[in-house]
Design a protein around this motif. Sequence first.
Motif, PDB file in Angstrom:
ATOM      1  N   ARG A 145      17.236  -5.046 -11.662  1.00  0.00           N
ATOM      2  CA  ARG A 145      17.044  -4.128 -10.543  1.00  0.00           C
ATOM      3  C   ARG A 145      16.065  -3.007 -10.908  1.00  0.00           C
ATOM      4  NH1 ARG A 145      20.129  -5.173  -6.350  1.00  0.00           N
ATOM      5  NH2 ARG A 145      21.992  -6.394  -6.646  1.00  0.00           N
ATOM      6  N   VAL A 146      15.396  -2.511  -9.866  1.00  0.00           N
ATOM      7  CA  VAL A 146      14.479  -1.375 -10.010  1.00  0.00           C
ATOM      8  C   VAL A 146      14.785  -0.409  -8.875  1.00  0.00           C
ATOM      9  CG1 VAL A 146      12.063  -0.638  -9.967  1.00  0.00           C
ATOM     10  CG2 VAL A 146      12.674  -2.807 -11.019  1.00  0.00           C
ATOM     11  N   ARG A 147      14.833   0.893  -9.180  1.00  0.00           N
ATOM     12  CA  ARG A 147      15.004   1.927  -8.149  1.00  0.00           C
ATOM     13  C   ARG A 147      13.728   2.739  -8.065  1.00  0.00           C
ATOM     14  NH1 ARG A 147      20.058   5.415  -9.201  1.00  0.00           N
ATOM     15  NH2 ARG A 147      19.127   6.639  -7.567  1.00  0.00           N
ATOM     16  N   LEU A 148      13.228   2.897  -6.843  1.00  0.00           N
ATOM     17  CA  LEU A 148      11.981   3.621  -6.599  1.00  0.00           C
ATOM     18  C   LEU A 148      12.198   4.683  -5.537  1.00  0.00           C
ATOM     19  CD1 LEU A 148       9.656   0.517  -6.050  1.00  0.00           C
ATOM     20  CD2 LEU A 148       9.853   1.809  -8.151  1.00  0.00           C
ATOM     21  N   ILE A 149      11.471   5.787  -5.637  1.00  0.00           N
ATOM     22  CA  ILE A 149      11.391   6.758  -4.551  1.00  0.00           C
ATOM     23  C   ILE A 149      10.090   6.454  -3.831  1.00  0.00           C
ATOM     24  CG2 ILE A 149      11.085   9.166  -3.915  1.00  0.00           C
ATOM     25  CD1 ILE A 149      12.626   9.944  -6.434  1.00  0.00           C
ATOM     26  N   LEU A 150      10.184   6.130  -2.559  1.00  0.00           N
ATOM     27  CA  LEU A 150       8.980   5.861  -1.774  1.00  0.00           C
ATOM     28  C   LEU A 150       8.416   7.189  -1.290  1.00  0.00           C
ATOM     29  CD1 LEU A 150      10.166   2.761   0.250  1.00  0.00           C
ATOM     30  CD2 LEU A 150       8.549   2.806  -1.635  1.00  0.00           C
ATOM     31  N   GLU A 151       7.253   7.542  -1.813  1.00  0.00           N
ATOM     32  CA  GLU A 151       6.619   8.817  -1.474  1.00  0.00           C
ATOM     33  C   GLU A 151       6.191   8.802  -0.012  1.00  0.00           C
ATOM     34  OE1 GLU A 151       3.468   9.338  -4.285  1.00  0.00           O
ATOM     35  OE2 GLU A 151       4.860   9.568  -5.956  1.00  0.00           O
ATOM     36  N   GLY A 152       6.355   9.904   0.643  1.00  0.00           N
ATOM     37  CA  GLY A 152       5.939  10.025   2.028  1.00  0.00           C
ATOM     38  C   GLY A 152       6.955   9.470   3.004  1.00  0.00           C
ATOM     39  N   MET A 153       7.954   8.746   2.521  1.00  0.00           N
ATOM     40  CA  MET A 153       8.970   8.194   3.416  1.00  0.00           C
ATOM     41  C   MET A 153      10.317   8.879   3.196  1.00  0.00           C
ATOM     42  SD  MET A 153       8.037   4.141   3.356  1.00  0.00           S
ATOM     43  CE  MET A 153       9.133   3.679   4.673  1.00  0.00           C
ATOM     44  N   GLY A 154      10.462   9.527   2.032  1.00  0.00           N
ATOM     45  CA  GLY A 154      11.690  10.245   1.753  1.00  0.00           C
ATOM     46  C   GLY A 154      12.904   9.349   1.559  1.00  0.00           C
ATOM     47  N   VAL A 155      12.695   8.134   1.022  1.00  0.00           N
ATOM     48  CA  VAL A 155      13.822   7.220   0.805  1.00  0.00           C
ATOM     49  C   VAL A 155      13.791   6.674  -0.617  1.00  0.00           C
ATOM     50  CG1 VAL A 155      14.007   6.513   3.232  1.00  0.00           C
ATOM     51  CG2 VAL A 155      12.552   5.223   1.694  1.00  0.00           C
ATOM     52  N   VAL A 156      14.966   6.245  -1.073  1.00  0.00           N
ATOM     53  CA  VAL A 156      15.094   5.583  -2.359  1.00  0.00           C
ATOM     54  C   VAL A 156      15.257   4.092  -2.085  1.00  0.00           C
ATOM     55  CG1 VAL A 156      16.513   5.319  -4.427  1.00  0.00           C
ATOM     56  CG2 VAL A 156      16.131   7.594  -3.462  1.00  0.00           C
ATOM     57  N   LEU A 157      14.463   3.286  -2.750  1.00  0.00           N
ATOM     58  CA  LEU A 157      14.500   1.841  -2.578  1.00  0.00           C
ATOM     59  C   LEU A 157      15.150   1.221  -3.809  1.00  0.00           C
ATOM     60  CD1 LEU A 157      13.572  -0.810  -1.179  1.00  0.00           C
ATOM     61  CD2 LEU A 157      11.419  -0.565  -2.403  1.00  0.00           C
ATOM     62  N   ASN A 158      16.218   0.433  -3.591  1.00  0.00           N
ATOM     63  CA  ASN A 158      16.863  -0.332  -4.653  1.00  0.00           C
ATOM     64  C   ASN A 158      16.429  -1.778  -4.485  1.00  0.00           C
ATOM     65  OD1 ASN A 158      18.722   1.557  -6.038  1.00  0.00           O
ATOM     66  ND2 ASN A 158      19.483   1.829  -3.963  1.00  0.00           N
ATOM     67  N   MET A 159      15.758  -2.343  -5.511  1.00  0.00           N
ATOM     68  CA  MET A 159      15.257  -3.718  -5.415  1.00  0.00           C
ATOM     69  C   MET A 159      15.911  -4.583  -6.470  1.00  0.00           C
ATOM     70  SD  MET A 159      11.140  -3.505  -4.841  1.00  0.00           S
ATOM     71  CE  MET A 159      10.864  -3.124  -6.530  1.00  0.00           C
TER      72      MET A 159
ATOM     73  N   ASP B  76       0.790  -1.234   0.000  1.00  0.00           N
ATOM     74  CA  ASP B  76       0.000   0.000   0.000  1.00  0.00           C
ATOM     75  C   ASP B  76       0.825   1.288   0.000  1.00  0.00           C
ATOM     76  OD1 ASP B  76      -2.380  -1.465  -0.069  1.00  0.00           O
ATOM     77  OD2 ASP B  76      -2.455  -1.595   2.123  1.00  0.00           O
ATOM     78  N   LYS B  77       2.141   1.187  -0.137  1.00  0.00           N
ATOM     79  CA  LYS B  77       2.979   2.383  -0.251  1.00  0.00           C
ATOM     80  C   LYS B  77       3.001   2.823  -1.712  1.00  0.00           C
ATOM     81  CE  LYS B  77       4.509   2.493   4.008  1.00  0.00           C
ATOM     82  NZ  LYS B  77       3.630   3.140   4.918  1.00  0.00           N
ATOM     83  N   LYS B  78       3.057   4.122  -1.924  1.00  0.00           N
ATOM     84  CA  LYS B  78       3.139   4.667  -3.278  1.00  0.00           C
ATOM     85  C   LYS B  78       4.594   5.012  -3.566  1.00  0.00           C
ATOM     86  CE  LYS B  78      -1.564   6.350  -3.574  1.00  0.00           C
ATOM     87  NZ  LYS B  78      -2.050   5.030  -3.632  1.00  0.00           N
ATOM     88  N   ALA B  79       4.993   4.817  -4.850  1.00  0.00           N
ATOM     89  CA  ALA B  79       6.377   5.062  -5.228  1.00  0.00           C
ATOM     90  C   ALA B  79       6.442   5.618  -6.642  1.00  0.00           C
ATOM     91  CB  ALA B  79       7.184   3.764  -5.136  1.00  0.00           C
ATOM     92  N   GLN B  80       7.577   6.233  -6.954  1.00  0.00           N
ATOM     93  CA  GLN B  80       7.844   6.702  -8.308  1.00  0.00           C
ATOM     94  C   GLN B  80       9.070   5.953  -8.814  1.00  0.00           C
ATOM     95  OE1 GLN B  80       8.313  10.922  -8.771  1.00  0.00           O
ATOM     96  NE2 GLN B  80       8.743  10.770 -10.935  1.00  0.00           N
ATOM     97  N   ILE B  81       8.977   5.431 -10.036  1.00  0.00           N
ATOM     98  CA  ILE B  81      10.091   4.690 -10.615  1.00  0.00           C
ATOM     99  C   ILE B  81      11.176   5.667 -11.050  1.00  0.00           C
ATOM    100  CG2 ILE B  81      10.812   3.169 -12.500  1.00  0.00           C
ATOM    101  CD1 ILE B  81       7.906   2.091 -12.518  1.00  0.00           C
ATOM    102  N   ILE B  82      12.414   5.398 -10.601  1.00  0.00           N
ATOM    103  CA  ILE B  82      13.553   6.218 -11.014  1.00  0.00           C
ATOM    104  C   ILE B  82      14.270   5.544 -12.175  1.00  0.00           C
ATOM    105  CG2 ILE B  82      15.778   7.186 -10.315  1.00  0.00           C
ATOM    106  CD1 ILE B  82      14.781   7.102  -7.431  1.00  0.00           C
ATOM    107  N   GLU B  83      14.465   4.226 -12.044  1.00  0.00           N
ATOM    108  CA  GLU B  83      15.264   3.502 -13.033  1.00  0.00           C
ATOM    109  C   GLU B  83      14.832   2.042 -13.078  1.00  0.00           C
ATOM    110  OE1 GLU B  83      20.015   2.506 -13.619  1.00  0.00           O
ATOM    111  OE2 GLU B  83      19.386   3.832 -12.015  1.00  0.00           O
ATOM    112  N   ILE B  84      14.793   1.463 -14.280  1.00  0.00           N
ATOM    113  CA  ILE B  84      14.479   0.055 -14.462  1.00  0.00           C
ATOM    114  C   ILE B  84      15.638  -0.578 -15.203  1.00  0.00           C
ATOM    115  CG2 ILE B  84      12.933  -1.646 -15.503  1.00  0.00           C
ATOM    116  CD1 ILE B  84      10.706   0.444 -15.361  1.00  0.00           C
ATOM    117  N   GLY B  85      16.257  -1.593 -14.598  1.00  0.00           N
ATOM    118  CA  GLY B  85      17.348  -2.323 -15.229  1.00  0.00           C
ATOM    119  C   GLY B  85      16.915  -3.752 -15.520  1.00  0.00           C
ATOM    120  N   LYS B  86      17.867  -4.584 -15.924  1.00  0.00           N
ATOM    121  CA  LYS B  86      17.546  -5.980 -16.235  1.00  0.00           C
ATOM    122  C   LYS B  86      17.143  -6.755 -14.994  1.00  0.00           C
ATOM    123  CE  LYS B  86      20.172  -6.733 -20.416  1.00  0.00           C
ATOM    124  NZ  LYS B  86      21.158  -7.548 -21.093  1.00  0.00           N
TER     125      LYS B  86
END
Length: 159
Positions: free
Chosen positions: A139-153, A127-137
Amino acid sequence: MTKNWYVLYVKPKNEKKVAQRLSALQVEVYCPMIKEVKQWSDRKKTIEAPLFKSYVFINISEGERQRVFDVPGVVRYLYWLGKPAVVRDIEMETLKKWLTDDTVENYSLTKLESGDKVAIKYGALKDKKAQIIEIGKTRVRLILEGMGVVLNMKIKDLA
């Protein structure tokens, strides 16, 4: 001998021809088609067009995968995480059912891209909202809105 559904990338506007040629070689092939209305300056015409431009699906065993390159118009297999992409049978059945269901009136296909906003549906960040920064083969990088963090998955290999 186990067969899997694979995705073939074909030359643009060759989807129907490639599907017919593969079928003639006794390869189980599926090229989902939709009806589209094309507008010209003097008329409208309903045509049948591929749902996925430049892609066809084939059901073939691992050992027979190379023989599709005998067909003119076949470019390569679609890869996911370094391996030929395999589409599950249930996904193919769902696609076929969806296209034959006359209650669907409109549709659109979109590809996720940098800048897109998404909602996480599963896991610890449900239920967290995020904005996609980068999509790789892998890995995905997201900015988690409201939390002020960047998530690398790292994306788990689903094959």
